[in-house]
Design a protein around this motif. Structure first.
Motif, PDB file in Angstrom:
ATOM      1  N   CYS A 109       0.801  -1.215   0.000  1.00 48.13           N
ATOM      2  CA  CYS A 109       0.000   0.000   0.000  1.00 48.13           C
ATOM      3  C   CYS A 109       0.837   1.271   0.000  1.00 48.13           C
ATOM      4  CB  CYS A 109      -0.932  -0.003   1.216  1.00 48.13           C
ATOM      5  SG  CYS A 109      -1.990  -1.460   1.264  1.00 48.13           S
ATOM      6  N   GLY A 110       2.035   1.181  -0.557  1.00 48.08           N
ATOM      7  CA  GLY A 110       2.919   2.336  -0.560  1.00 48.08           C
ATOM      8  C   GLY A 110       2.394   3.513  -1.343  1.00 48.08           C
ATOM      9  N   SER A 111       1.475   3.263  -2.277  1.00 52.09           N
ATOM     10  CA  SER A 111       0.943   4.358  -3.105  1.00 52.09           C
ATOM     11  C   SER A 111      -0.349   4.940  -2.552  1.00 52.09           C
ATOM     12  CB  SER A 111       0.702   3.853  -4.528  1.00 52.09           C
ATOM     13  OG  SER A 111      -0.279   2.823  -4.547  1.00 52.09           O
ATOM     14  N   GLN A 112      -0.869   4.373  -1.449  1.00 47.03           N
ATOM     15  CA  GLN A 112      -2.142   4.846  -0.898  1.00 47.03           C
ATOM     16  C   GLN A 112      -1.937   6.046   0.022  1.00 47.03           C
ATOM     17  OE1 GLN A 112      -4.895   3.790  -1.993  1.00 47.03           O
ATOM     18  NE2 GLN A 112      -4.567   1.699  -2.736  1.00 47.03           N
ATOM     19  N   GLU A 113      -2.947   6.886   0.107  1.00 51.05           N
ATOM     20  CA  GLU A 113      -2.868   8.042   0.996  1.00 51.05           C
ATOM     21  C   GLU A 113      -2.969   7.596   2.452  1.00 51.05           C
ATOM     22  OE1 GLU A 113      -7.203   9.930   1.463  1.00 51.05           O
ATOM     23  OE2 GLU A 113      -6.603   9.867  -0.650  1.00 51.05           O
ATOM     24  N   ASN A 114      -2.386   8.384   3.335  1.00 48.78           N
ATOM     25  CA  ASN A 114      -2.410   8.082   4.764  1.00 48.78           C
ATOM     26  C   ASN A 114      -3.692   8.617   5.398  1.00 48.78           C
ATOM     27  OD1 ASN A 114       0.081   6.661   5.255  1.00 48.78           O
ATOM     28  ND2 ASN A 114       1.130   8.569   4.751  1.00 48.78           N
ATOM     29  N   SER A 115      -4.767   7.904   5.130  1.00 51.68           N
ATOM     30  CA  SER A 115      -6.077   8.281   5.643  1.00 51.68           C
ATOM     31  C   SER A 115      -6.933   7.028   5.742  1.00 51.68           C
ATOM     32  CB  SER A 115      -6.753   9.290   4.703  1.00 51.68           C
ATOM     33  OG  SER A 115      -7.131   8.640   3.493  1.00 51.68           O
ATOM     34  N   ALA A 116      -8.103   7.175   6.356  1.00 47.67           N
ATOM     35  CA  ALA A 116      -9.027   6.038   6.422  1.00 47.67           C
ATOM     36  C   ALA A 116      -9.439   5.601   5.023  1.00 47.67           C
ATOM     37  CB  ALA A 116     -10.254   6.419   7.245  1.00 47.67           C
ATOM     38  N   ALA A 117      -9.557   6.554   4.107  1.00 50.93           N
ATOM     39  CA  ALA A 117      -9.885   6.212   2.718  1.00 50.93           C
ATOM     40  C   ALA A 117      -8.756   5.421   2.074  1.00 50.93           C
ATOM     41  CB  ALA A 117     -10.175   7.482   1.922  1.00 50.93           C
ATOM     42  N   GLY A 118      -7.530   5.763   2.412  1.00 54.75           N
ATOM     43  CA  GLY A 118      -6.397   4.998   1.903  1.00 54.75           C
ATOM     44  C   GLY A 118      -6.341   3.612   2.510  1.00 54.75           C
ATOM     45  N   LEU A 119      -6.673   3.512   3.794  1.00 59.99           N
ATOM     46  CA  LEU A 119      -6.688   2.222   4.464  1.00 59.99           C
ATOM     47  C   LEU A 119      -7.731   1.296   3.849  1.00 59.99           C
ATOM     48  CD1 LEU A 119      -5.869   0.286   6.745  1.00 59.99           C
ATOM     49  CD2 LEU A 119      -7.540   1.451   8.209  1.00 59.99           C
ATOM     50  N   SER A 120      -8.925   1.814   3.606  1.00 66.19           N
ATOM     51  CA  SER A 120      -9.982   0.979   3.035  1.00 66.19           C
ATOM     52  C   SER A 120      -9.584   0.468   1.655  1.00 66.19           C
ATOM     53  CB  SER A 120     -11.297   1.764   2.965  1.00 66.19           C
ATOM     54  OG  SER A 120     -11.164   2.931   2.169  1.00 66.19           O
ATOM     55  N   ARG A 121      -8.984   1.316   0.864  1.00 65.97           N
ATOM     56  CA  ARG A 121      -8.535   0.894  -0.472  1.00 65.97           C
ATOM     57  C   ARG A 121      -7.412  -0.139  -0.366  1.00 65.97           C
ATOM     58  NH1 ARG A 121     -10.821   5.718  -0.932  1.00 65.97           N
ATOM     59  NH2 ARG A 121     -11.767   6.362  -2.922  1.00 65.97           N
ATOM     60  N   CYS A 122      -6.551   0.038   0.617  1.00 66.57           N
ATOM     61  CA  CYS A 122      -5.456  -0.901   0.838  1.00 66.57           C
ATOM     62  C   CYS A 122      -5.998  -2.289   1.194  1.00 66.57           C
ATOM     63  CB  CYS A 122      -4.558  -0.386   1.962  1.00 66.57           C
ATOM     64  SG  CYS A 122      -3.237  -1.519   2.457  1.00 66.57           S
ATOM     65  N   LEU A 123      -6.997  -2.347   2.063  1.00 70.41           N
ATOM     66  CA  LEU A 123      -7.558  -3.627   2.489  1.00 70.41           C
ATOM     67  C   LEU A 123      -8.190  -4.378   1.323  1.00 70.41           C
ATOM     68  CD1 LEU A 123      -9.189  -2.512   5.865  1.00 70.41           C
ATOM     69  CD2 LEU A 123      -7.082  -3.823   5.573  1.00 70.41           C
ATOM     70  N   ILE A 124      -8.886  -3.651   0.462  1.00 66.54           N
ATOM     71  CA  ILE A 124      -9.509  -4.288  -0.697  1.00 66.54           C
ATOM     72  C   ILE A 124      -8.448  -4.752  -1.689  1.00 66.54           C
ATOM     73  CG2 ILE A 124     -10.938  -3.876  -2.736  1.00 66.54           C
ATOM     74  CD1 ILE A 124     -12.583  -4.295  -0.259  1.00 66.54           C
TER      75      ILE A 124
ATOM     76  N   VAL B 207     -24.097   7.395   1.220  1.00 68.84           N
ATOM     77  CA  VAL B 207     -23.593   7.255  -0.150  1.00 68.84           C
ATOM     78  C   VAL B 207     -22.250   7.955  -0.301  1.00 68.84           C
ATOM     79  CG1 VAL B 207     -23.967   7.956  -2.546  1.00 68.84           C
ATOM     80  CG2 VAL B 207     -25.851   6.961  -1.229  1.00 68.84           C
ATOM     81  N   LYS B 208     -22.170   9.206   0.172  1.00 68.68           N
ATOM     82  CA  LYS B 208     -20.941   9.978   0.025  1.00 68.68           C
ATOM     83  C   LYS B 208     -19.783   9.340   0.779  1.00 68.68           C
ATOM     84  CE  LYS B 208     -18.870  14.546   0.639  1.00 68.68           C
ATOM     85  NZ  LYS B 208     -17.622  13.947   1.173  1.00 68.68           N
ATOM     86  N   ASP B 209     -20.037   8.918   2.015  1.00 64.19           N
ATOM     87  CA  ASP B 209     -18.960   8.362   2.829  1.00 64.19           C
ATOM     88  C   ASP B 209     -18.404   7.083   2.218  1.00 64.19           C
ATOM     89  OD1 ASP B 209     -19.126  10.425   4.627  1.00 64.19           O
ATOM     90  OD2 ASP B 209     -20.348   9.334   6.081  1.00 64.19           O
ATOM     91  N   TYR B 210     -19.284   6.225   1.716  1.00 63.92           N
ATOM     92  CA  TYR B 210     -18.794   4.971   1.155  1.00 63.92           C
ATOM     93  C   TYR B 210     -18.184   5.163  -0.234  1.00 63.92           C
ATOM     94  CZ  TYR B 210     -19.970   2.104   5.061  1.00 63.92           C
ATOM     95  OH  TYR B 210     -19.962   1.546   6.318  1.00 63.92           O
ATOM     96  N   THR B 211     -18.601   6.206  -0.915  1.00 61.36           N
ATOM     97  CA  THR B 211     -17.908   6.562  -2.148  1.00 61.36           C
ATOM     98  C   THR B 211     -16.494   7.022  -1.831  1.00 61.36           C
ATOM     99  OG1 THR B 211     -19.971   7.194  -3.249  1.00 61.36           O
ATOM    100  CG2 THR B 211     -17.931   8.074  -4.155  1.00 61.36           C
ATOM    101  N   ASP B 212     -16.350   7.853  -0.785  1.00 65.73           N
ATOM    102  CA  ASP B 212     -15.033   8.316  -0.359  1.00 65.73           C
ATOM    103  C   ASP B 212     -14.166   7.155   0.139  1.00 65.73           C
ATOM    104  OD1 ASP B 212     -15.577  10.950  -0.968  1.00 65.73           O
ATOM    105  OD2 ASP B 212     -16.232  11.477   1.058  1.00 65.73           O
ATOM    106  N   LEU B 213     -14.787   6.163   0.751  1.00 66.05           N
ATOM    107  CA  LEU B 213     -14.038   5.004   1.239  1.00 66.05           C
ATOM    108  C   LEU B 213     -13.610   4.066   0.112  1.00 66.05           C
ATOM    109  CD1 LEU B 213     -16.089   4.149   4.453  1.00 66.05           C
ATOM    110  CD2 LEU B 213     -13.671   4.787   4.394  1.00 66.05           C
TER     111      LEU B 213
END
Length: 231
Positions: free
Chosen positions: A49-64, A93-99
């Motif tokens: 996940c080195g390319s992901q942002e350091n945020s909860a949104a980055g974490l969620s994308r990393c997990l997937i 809707v907005k929050d899960y789109t951001d995640l």
């Protein structure tokens, strides 16, 4: 993150479903925009996940992304922890789109974690969680909105197993959701619900062993009927 990678590697090429953390996303939502909720993502897992942002949104994308990398035949879904859905669906809707829910394979939603007859007792809050057509329509509308917002189907889990032939004693509580779902599969499919997972959320509830055969009998009859096409 090493433990999560180990877990995914153990799944390997088998065919499974992962419901990623029911309550954590609700906590993230309470803190604000997921892109602005700080999280150590790159430092925690530079390998994946080195390319992901350091945020909860980055974490969620990393997990997937990790699930797709290490368990390629397994579907990974985000749990919809939107306790405010009845008053603000668009916030969900907005929050899960951001995640990054569009990167997941499905969404997961709760129906109820206890039988309605259990909740109705004064000792358990005297809550009315029985369904009627109005309550069901509202819930299915939410599932449909979320599915269409990210282009992913919805899985319903922890659906109570009770039925109205029970007597509201230990492991024999009344509920109406099994019967309602099997009688309205066209509405279920129209809401883009692809999977119904029945099971008690607590040890006092009605189970498939104690429901008098209702769930098994309805499942067999539904299979024999040919089922309902997904939408």
């Amino acid at each position: 993150m090493n433990d999560y990678r180990f877990f995914l590697q153990k799944i390997g090429n088998s065919h499974d479903m992962i419901d990623i953390e029911p309550d954590f996303w609700g906590y993230v939502r309470s803190l604000g925009n997921p892109h602005q909720v700080a999280a150590q993502v790159t430092a925690a897992n530079p390998t994946d996940c080195g390319s992901q942002e350091n945020s909860a949104a980055g974490l969620s994308r990393c997990l997937i992304a990790m699930a797709h990398k290490y368990a390629p035949n397994t579907g990974a879904g985000f749990h919809l922890t939107c306790w405010d859905w009845q008053t603000d669906v668009q916030k969900c809707v907005k929050d899960y789109t951001d995640l990054g829910a569009k990167n997941a394979d499905f969404l997961v939603a709760d129906v109820s974690d206890r039988d309605a007859g259990w909740y109705a007792q004064p000792a358990h809050g005297a809550r009315d969680t029985f369904w009627n057509d109005q309550k069901a329509a509202a819930a299915l509308g939410w599932y449909k909105t979320m599915a269409e917002s990210v282009g992913k189907p919805v899985v319903l889990w922890q659906i109570p197993v009770g039925n109205m032939a029970q007597n509201n004693t230990l492991n024999h509580y009344k509920d109406d959701k099994v019967d309602w779902f099997f009688a309205h599969m066209d509405q279920v499919a129209n809401a883009h619900v692809a999977d119904l997972l029945f099971g008690p959320g607590q040890q006092e509830q009605t189970t498939v062993e104690s429901d008098g055969g209702n769930l098994i009998n309805k499942t067999i009859a539904y299979r024999k009927s040919g089922g309902t096409a997904l939408k």
